[in-house]
Motif scaffolding. Structure first.
Motif, PDB file in Angstrom:
ATOM      1  N   LYS A  73       0.824  -1.026   0.105  1.00 38.03           N
ATOM      2  CA  LYS A  73      -0.047  -0.034   0.074  1.00 38.03           C
ATOM      3  C   LYS A  73       0.807   1.227  -0.109  1.00 38.03           C
ATOM      4  O   LYS A  73       0.488   2.340   0.743  1.00 38.03           O
ATOM      5  N   MET A  74       1.853   1.271  -0.655  1.00 34.20           N
ATOM      6  CA  MET A  74       2.861   2.355  -1.013  1.00 34.20           C
ATOM      7  C   MET A  74       3.900   2.406  -0.042  1.00 34.20           C
ATOM      8  O   MET A  74       5.019   2.905  -0.376  1.00 34.20           O
ATOM      9  N   PHE A  75       3.821   2.134   1.100  1.00 30.33           N
ATOM     10  CA  PHE A  75       4.705   2.058   2.228  1.00 30.33           C
ATOM     11  C   PHE A  75       5.892   0.952   2.476  1.00 30.33           C
ATOM     12  O   PHE A  75       5.151  -0.093   2.019  1.00 30.33           O
ATOM     13  N   PRO A  76       6.892   1.276   3.010  1.00 32.30           N
ATOM     14  CA  PRO A  76       7.885   0.453   3.249  1.00 32.30           C
ATOM     15  C   PRO A  76       7.450  -0.752   4.157  1.00 32.30           C
ATOM     16  O   PRO A  76       6.645  -0.419   5.177  1.00 32.30           O
ATOM     17  N   ILE A  77       7.894  -2.003   4.030  1.00 29.32           N
ATOM     18  CA  ILE A  77       7.677  -2.968   4.833  1.00 29.32           C
ATOM     19  C   ILE A  77       8.315  -2.943   6.283  1.00 29.32           C
ATOM     20  O   ILE A  77       9.514  -2.870   6.047  1.00 29.32           O
ATOM     21  N   THR A  78       7.697  -3.179   7.169  1.00 28.35           N
ATOM     22  CA  THR A  78       8.277  -2.972   8.497  1.00 28.35           C
ATOM     23  C   THR A  78       9.522  -4.018   8.603  1.00 28.35           C
ATOM     24  O   THR A  78       9.180  -5.014   8.393  1.00 28.35           O
ATOM     25  N   GLY A  79      10.658  -3.675   9.130  1.00 32.70           N
ATOM     26  CA  GLY A  79      11.758  -4.556   9.164  1.00 32.70           C
ATOM     27  C   GLY A  79      12.781  -4.681   7.635  1.00 32.70           C
ATOM     28  O   GLY A  79      13.654  -5.172   8.035  1.00 32.70           O
ATOM     29  N   ASN A  84      10.259   0.874  -1.634  1.00 30.98           N
ATOM     30  CA  ASN A  84       9.922   1.282  -3.237  1.00 30.98           C
ATOM     31  C   ASN A  84      10.262   2.532  -3.922  1.00 30.98           C
ATOM     32  O   ASN A  84       9.734   2.847  -4.822  1.00 30.98           O
ATOM     33  N   SER A  85      10.777   3.280  -2.964  1.00 28.50           N
ATOM     34  CA  SER A  85      11.367   4.608  -3.422  1.00 28.50           C
ATOM     35  C   SER A  85      12.559   4.824  -4.169  1.00 28.50           C
ATOM     36  O   SER A  85      13.615   4.335  -3.566  1.00 28.50           O
ATOM     37  N   PRO A  86      12.402   5.000  -5.511  1.00 26.36           N
ATOM     38  CA  PRO A  86      13.884   4.973  -6.252  1.00 26.36           C
ATOM     39  C   PRO A  86      15.074   5.549  -5.544  1.00 26.36           C
ATOM     40  O   PRO A  86      16.206   5.181  -5.776  1.00 26.36           O
ATOM     41  N   GLN A  87      14.617   6.609  -4.910  1.00 27.84           N
ATOM     42  CA  GLN A  87      15.555   7.762  -4.376  1.00 27.84           C
ATOM     43  C   GLN A  87      16.582   6.805  -3.013  1.00 27.84           C
ATOM     44  O   GLN A  87      17.553   7.302  -2.700  1.00 27.84           O
ATOM     45  N   ASP A  88      15.819   5.888  -2.591  1.00 29.86           N
ATOM     46  CA  ASP A  88      16.498   4.822  -1.583  1.00 29.86           C
ATOM     47  C   ASP A  88      17.758   4.077  -2.168  1.00 29.86           C
ATOM     48  O   ASP A  88      18.484   3.704  -1.277  1.00 29.86           O
ATOM     49  N   PHE A  89      17.513   3.683  -3.367  1.00 32.17           N
ATOM     50  CA  PHE A  89      18.461   2.824  -4.061  1.00 32.17           C
ATOM     51  C   PHE A  89      19.647   3.593  -4.362  1.00 32.17           C
ATOM     52  O   PHE A  89      20.045   3.694  -5.496  1.00 32.17           O
ATOM     53  N   THR A 103       6.527  -5.902  -4.543  1.00 31.70           N
ATOM     54  CA  THR A 103       5.582  -4.747  -4.572  1.00 31.70           C
ATOM     55  C   THR A 103       4.274  -4.889  -4.997  1.00 31.70           C
ATOM     56  O   THR A 103       4.160  -6.335  -5.345  1.00 31.70           O
ATOM     57  N   THR A 104       3.362  -4.112  -4.724  1.00 36.01           N
ATOM     58  CA  THR A 104       1.996  -4.664  -5.238  1.00 36.01           C
ATOM     59  C   THR A 104       1.595  -4.797  -6.435  1.00 36.01           C
ATOM     60  O   THR A 104       0.686  -5.755  -6.803  1.00 36.01           O
ATOM     61  N   ASN A 105       2.238  -4.285  -7.360  1.00 39.04           N
ATOM     62  CA  ASN A 105       1.754  -4.366  -8.698  1.00 39.04           C
ATOM     63  C   ASN A 105       3.088  -4.795  -9.801  1.00 39.04           C
ATOM     64  O   ASN A 105       2.867  -5.690 -10.482  1.00 39.04           O
ATOM     65  N   SER A 211       0.394  12.609  -1.816  1.00 38.61           N
ATOM     66  CA  SER A 211      -0.656  12.719  -0.772  1.00 38.61           C
ATOM     67  C   SER A 211       0.057  11.878   0.554  1.00 38.61           C
ATOM     68  O   SER A 211       0.094  12.348   1.778  1.00 38.61           O
ATOM     69  N   ALA A 212       0.722  10.757   0.016  1.00 37.74           N
ATOM     70  CA  ALA A 212       1.319   9.913   1.095  1.00 37.74           C
ATOM     71  C   ALA A 212       2.649  10.521   1.322  1.00 37.74           C
ATOM     72  O   ALA A 212       3.495   9.788   2.208  1.00 37.74           O
ATOM     73  N   GLY A 213       3.338  11.668   0.807  1.00 41.96           N
ATOM     74  CA  GLY A 213       4.525  12.237   1.027  1.00 41.96           C
ATOM     75  C   GLY A 213       5.652  11.524   0.282  1.00 41.96           C
ATOM     76  O   GLY A 213       6.675  11.835   0.477  1.00 41.96           O
ATOM     77  N   PHE A 214       5.323  11.045  -0.842  1.00 45.77           N
ATOM     78  CA  PHE A 214       6.201  10.567  -1.927  1.00 45.77           C
ATOM     79  C   PHE A 214       6.359  11.356  -3.173  1.00 45.77           C
ATOM     80  O   PHE A 214       6.599  10.829  -4.236  1.00 45.77           O
ATOM     81  N   GLY A 215       6.228  12.723  -2.893  1.00 51.67           N
ATOM     82  CA  GLY A 215       6.432  13.643  -4.052  1.00 51.67           C
ATOM     83  C   GLY A 215       7.626  13.452  -4.847  1.00 51.67           C
ATOM     84  O   GLY A 215       7.765  13.457  -6.096  1.00 51.67           O
ATOM     85  N   ASP A 216       8.717  13.387  -4.033  1.00 54.91           N
ATOM     86  CA  ASP A 216      10.058  13.171  -4.382  1.00 54.91           C
ATOM     87  C   ASP A 216      10.327  12.167  -5.668  1.00 54.91           C
ATOM     88  O   ASP A 216      10.900  11.997  -6.463  1.00 54.91           O
ATOM     89  N   ASP A 217       9.380  11.075  -5.125  1.00 55.06           N
ATOM     90  CA  ASP A 217       9.496   9.850  -6.190  1.00 55.06           C
ATOM     91  C   ASP A 217       8.971  10.058  -7.412  1.00 55.06           C
ATOM     92  O   ASP A 217       9.600   9.654  -8.492  1.00 55.06           O
ATOM     93  N   LEU A 218       8.022  11.067  -7.483  1.00 53.98           N
ATOM     94  CA  LEU A 218       7.453  11.457  -8.890  1.00 53.98           C
ATOM     95  C   LEU A 218       8.297  12.320  -9.762  1.00 53.98           C
ATOM     96  O   LEU A 218       8.591  11.968 -11.053  1.00 53.98           O
ATOM     97  N   ALA A 219       9.135  12.969  -9.147  1.00 54.67           N
ATOM     98  CA  ALA A 219      10.185  13.773  -9.836  1.00 54.67           C
ATOM     99  C   ALA A 219      11.278  13.014 -10.234  1.00 54.67           C
ATOM    100  O   ALA A 219      11.677  12.877 -11.513  1.00 54.67           O
ATOM    101  N   ALA A 220      11.734  11.976  -9.427  1.00 55.98           N
ATOM    102  CA  ALA A 220      12.499  10.921  -9.766  1.00 55.98           C
ATOM    103  C   ALA A 220      12.245  10.231 -11.073  1.00 55.98           C
ATOM    104  O   ALA A 220      12.971   9.940 -12.006  1.00 55.98           O
ATOM    105  N   ALA A 221      11.008   9.629 -10.981  1.00 53.79           N
ATOM    106  CA  ALA A 221      10.408   8.720 -11.905  1.00 53.79           C
ATOM    107  C   ALA A 221      10.263   9.620 -13.470  1.00 53.79           C
ATOM    108  O   ALA A 221      10.199   8.821 -14.532  1.00 53.79           O
ATOM    109  N   ALA A 222      10.458  10.949 -13.415  1.00 59.77           N
ATOM    110  CA  ALA A 222       9.929  11.539 -14.534  1.00 59.77           C
ATOM    111  C   ALA A 222      11.196  12.074 -15.273  1.00 59.77           C
ATOM    112  O   ALA A 222      11.369  12.617 -16.354  1.00 59.77           O
ATOM    113  N   GLU A 223      12.564  11.520 -14.698  1.00 59.71           N
ATOM    114  CA  GLU A 223      13.873  11.789 -15.294  1.00 59.71           C
ATOM    115  C   GLU A 223      14.264  10.784 -16.297  1.00 59.71           C
ATOM    116  O   GLU A 223      14.775   9.736 -15.972  1.00 59.71           O
ATOM    117  N   VAL A 224      13.797  11.292 -17.522  1.00 58.91           N
ATOM    118  CA  VAL A 224      13.891  10.651 -18.679  1.00 58.91           C
ATOM    119  C   VAL A 224      15.656  10.397 -19.139  1.00 58.91           C
ATOM    120  O   VAL A 224      16.289  11.065 -18.982  1.00 58.91           O
TER     121      VAL A 224
END
Length: 247
Positions: A73-79, A84-89, A103-105, A211-224
């Motif tokens: 449901k978008m959020f990291p799994i406890t532990g 699934n935020s690209p910027q974490d990798f 991941t969910t999908n 809305s869930a606070g992952f706006g930075d992920d959207l910017a990262a995903a748009a970097e062609v």
């Protein structure tokens, strides 16, 4: 040759992927995350169905050589080490590591493909690299299927727009036959053009991530072309196409 787009994995039959080059598109966020991980030096990414399987498989590796990653449901799994935020990798986090991810999908869409000649992970961040592989396939009359991961079985605007970008860029010859979804994806892509941020802003899943606070992920995903890698799924793992994996 055939060039088909499928807006959800549930639309795909085994005959739609057998012998084809199959591209899995989950822009927000699994495809982007996988390309980012491999671009930053991850050894391999192993997609798994759920958190329990990730934990089970991790026991086969030394703890220092593996990273547990995924979301529910978008959020990291406890532990887990990573979500699934690209910027974490980052290179610091993943270089030389084996990434076990669920991941969910995206991972579900990938694991459902049957009988493909090759399976590649596609997104905006590795667009040109994956397109080059598609062009080679098209030149040899290899059928191509682009499968959108969607969101829990439903259509997603961002995956369709990304699929349309690929369809538009593949050279068309008189012998190319495309399905209606491929044609529709091109219309969607033409509407937005290079304004990928607008695609995300108007998509349901993009809005949910924002809305869930992952706006930075959207910017990262748009970097062609931020990560010019071709992630290939083979033998139940995803590795970067290179000299040792050349086709």
């Amino acid at each position: 040759m055939r060039l088909d787009v499928f807006f959800t994995p549930s639309q795909v039959r085994p005959t739609d992927t057998a012998g084809r080059l199959v591209a899995i598109v989950d822009v927000l966020r699994a495809s982007t995350t996988v390309a980012t991980a491999l671009g930053n030096g991850a050894k391999t990414v192993i997609p798994l169905e759920g958190a329990d399987e990730v934990i089970s498989r991790s026991k086969e590796f030394s703890r220092s050589g593996v990273k547990l990653a995924g979301e529910q449901k978008m959020f990291p799994i406890t532990g887990f080490d990573l979500g699934n935020s690209p910027q974490d990798f980052t290179a610091e986090a993943v270089e030389g590591k084996t990434i076990l991810i669920t991941t969910t999908n995206g991972t579900r869409a990938l694991l459902g493909v049957q009988g493909a000649r090759d399976i590649v992970i596609a997104s905006y961040v590795n667009f040109t690299a994956v397109l080059a592989m598609m062009k080679v396939a098209a030149s040899s009359n290899t059928d191509i299927a682009i499968i959108c991961a969607g969101e829990e079985g439903s259509f997603t605007l961002e995956d369709a727009a990304c699929a349309g970008r690929y369809v538009r860029a593949i050279p068309k010859r008189a012998s190319v036959a495309a399905n209606d979804a491929a044609s529709a994806s091109v219309l969607i892509e033409k509407k937005y053009g290079d304004n990928i941020a607008k695609v995300f802003k108007e998509s349901t899943h993009g809005q949910a991530l924002q809305s869930a606070g992952f706006g930075d992920d959207l910017a990262a995903a748009a970097e062609v072309d931020a990560y010019p890698v071709v992630p290939i799924y083979q033998d139940r793992q995803i590795t970067k196409l290179g000299p040792e994996r050349a086709r």
